[in-house]
Design a protein around this motif. Structure first.
Motif, mmCIF file in Angstrom:
data_model
loop_
_atom_site.group_PDB
_atom_site.id
_atom_site.type_symbol
_atom_site.label_atom_id
_atom_site.label_comp_id
_atom_site.label_asym_id
_atom_site.label_seq_id
_atom_site.Cartn_x
_atom_site.Cartn_y
_atom_site.Cartn_z
ATOM 1 N N SER A 70 7.739 -7.390 16.989
ATOM 2 C CA SER A 70 8.097 -7.018 18.362
ATOM 3 C C SER A 70 9.030 -8.011 19.059
ATOM 4 O O SER A 70 8.995 -8.151 20.272
ATOM 5 C CB SER A 70 6.840 -6.790 19.211
ATOM 6 N N ILE A 71 9.863 -8.684 18.309
ATOM 7 C CA ILE A 71 10.859 -9.586 18.885
ATOM 8 C C ILE A 71 12.245 -9.014 18.610
ATOM 9 O O ILE A 71 12.524 -8.517 17.525
ATOM 10 C CB ILE A 71 10.732 -11.007 18.299
ATOM 11 N N ILE A 72 13.111 -9.085 19.615
ATOM 12 C CA ILE A 72 14.496 -8.673 19.464
ATOM 13 C C ILE A 72 15.334 -9.940 19.354
ATOM 14 O O ILE A 72 15.216 -10.849 20.177
ATOM 15 C CB ILE A 72 14.985 -7.851 20.676
ATOM 16 N N TYR A 73 16.186 -10.005 18.350
ATOM 17 C CA TYR A 73 17.089 -11.132 18.159
ATOM 18 C C TYR A 73 18.505 -10.682 18.498
ATOM 19 O O TYR A 73 18.987 -9.686 17.968
ATOM 20 C CB TYR A 73 17.061 -11.609 16.704
ATOM 21 N N THR A 85 11.401 -9.366 23.881
ATOM 22 C CA THR A 85 10.276 -8.683 23.246
ATOM 23 C C THR A 85 10.400 -7.189 23.530
ATOM 24 O O THR A 85 11.060 -6.781 24.479
ATOM 25 C CB THR A 85 8.920 -9.194 23.776
ATOM 26 N N TYR A 86 9.769 -6.387 22.679
ATOM 27 C CA TYR A 86 9.820 -4.940 22.878
ATOM 28 C C TYR A 86 8.504 -4.308 22.454
ATOM 29 O O TYR A 86 7.712 -4.877 21.722
ATOM 30 C CB TYR A 86 10.993 -4.315 22.114
ATOM 31 N N SER A 87 8.297 -3.103 22.961
ATOM 32 C CA SER A 87 7.160 -2.288 22.544
ATOM 33 C C SER A 87 7.599 -0.831 22.565
ATOM 34 O O SER A 87 8.568 -0.464 23.229
ATOM 35 C CB SER A 87 5.966 -2.498 23.477
ATOM 36 N N ILE A 88 6.893 -0.017 21.810
ATOM 37 C CA ILE A 88 7.176 1.414 21.757
ATOM 38 C C ILE A 88 5.896 2.146 22.130
ATOM 39 O O ILE A 88 4.832 1.860 21.588
ATOM 40 C CB ILE A 88 7.661 1.823 20.351
ATOM 41 N N TYR A 96 8.906 6.075 24.438
ATOM 42 C CA TYR A 96 9.533 5.057 25.269
ATOM 43 C C TYR A 96 9.743 3.764 24.488
ATOM 44 O O TYR A 96 8.880 3.347 23.716
ATOM 45 C CB TYR A 96 8.655 4.735 26.485
ATOM 46 N N LEU A 97 10.883 3.139 24.726
ATOM 47 C CA LEU A 97 11.163 1.794 24.228
ATOM 48 C C LEU A 97 11.169 0.891 25.443
ATOM 49 O O LEU A 97 11.969 1.078 26.359
ATOM 50 C CB LEU A 97 12.524 1.746 23.525
ATOM 51 N N ARG A 98 10.262 -0.058 25.487
ATOM 52 C CA ARG A 98 10.181 -0.993 26.614
ATOM 53 C C ARG A 98 10.681 -2.348 26.140
ATOM 54 O O ARG A 98 10.176 -2.890 25.163
ATOM 55 C CB ARG A 98 8.764 -1.090 27.127
ATOM 56 N N ILE A 99 11.677 -2.869 26.835
ATOM 57 C CA ILE A 99 12.252 -4.166 26.506
ATOM 58 C C ILE A 99 11.881 -5.130 27.629
ATOM 59 O O ILE A 99 12.193 -4.893 28.799
ATOM 60 C CB ILE A 99 13.778 -4.066 26.341
ATOM 61 N N ASP A 100 11.198 -6.204 27.275
ATOM 62 C CA ASP A 100 10.716 -7.197 28.244
ATOM 63 C C ASP A 100 11.185 -8.593 27.852
ATOM 64 O O ASP A 100 11.654 -8.828 26.746
ATOM 65 C CB ASP A 100 9.174 -7.210 28.270
#
Length: 143
Positions: A70-73, A85-88, A96-100
Motif C-alpha cells: 500500500s505504498i506509492i513510489y 499511501t493508498y487503499s482500495i 474507490y482508490l484512496r490516496i493519502d
C-alpha cells in the motif's frame, strides 16, 4: 388428485433450484482487479484535472509504482523522490482508490478518494465529483 399435484410441484421445484445456482464463472470484483492492475506495472500520469485546472505537467518524467504493501513510489529515471499511501475500497457497486499521506506538496493534487470509471490493460480512469456534483475531477494513468 394430490398425487398429480406432487408430480407437477416436485419437478418444478427441482428446476427452480437448478436455475438459481450461483454462476461459478463470475469475474473477480473490480476492487480486486484494480489492485492487481495497479501492482502489475509502473504507471505514468496521462491526465490530471482538479479544481478547474490541469496538473498533468507536474508528473512529467515521473513514474508511479503501487506496491503490494500500500505504498506509492514516485520516481524519475534516477531515484524515488516521494512516497504516498493508498487503499482500495468497495461500497455498493462502486470501487474507490484512496490516496493519502502524499509527502511532497507538488503531488498532493492526486490525494483523496477517486472513483473507478473504467480500466483496461493499459489505462485506468478515475474521477471524483466536487462542489456537490457540479464539477468533476479526472485522473487517468497509463502504462
Amino acid at each position: 388428485m394430490k398425487n398429480n399435484r406432487l408430480h407437477i410441484i416436485i419437478p418444478a421445484l427441482l428446476l427452480l433450484s437448478i436455475s438459481c445456482k450461483k454462476n461459478d464463472n463470475t469475474p473477480p470484483a473490480y476492487d480486486i482487479l484494480l489492485r492487481q492492475n495497479l501492482q502489475k506495472a509502473t504507471w505514468g500520469v496521462k491526465y490530471l484535472w482538479e479544481n478547474n485546472a490541469e496538473y498533468t505537467s507536474v508528473f512529467e518524467g515521473r513514474q508511479i509504482r503501487f506496491s503490494s504493501d500500500s505504498i506509492i513510489y514516485f520516481q524519475d529515471s534516477i531515484s524515488i523522490d516521494s512516497l504516498a499511501t493508498y487503499s482500495i475500497d468497495k461500497y455498493k457497486e462502486m470501487t474507490y482508490l484512496r490516496i493519502d499521506s502524499v509527502f511532497q506538496t507538488k503531488y498532493r493534487k492526486m490525494a483523496g478518494e477517486w472513483t473507478l470509471l473504467n480500466m483496461n490493460s493499459v489505462e485506468i480512469r478515475l474521477y471524483r465529483n466536487v462542489l456537490a456534483g457540479l464539477a468533476t475531477d479526472m485522473f487517468i494513468i497509463s502504462k
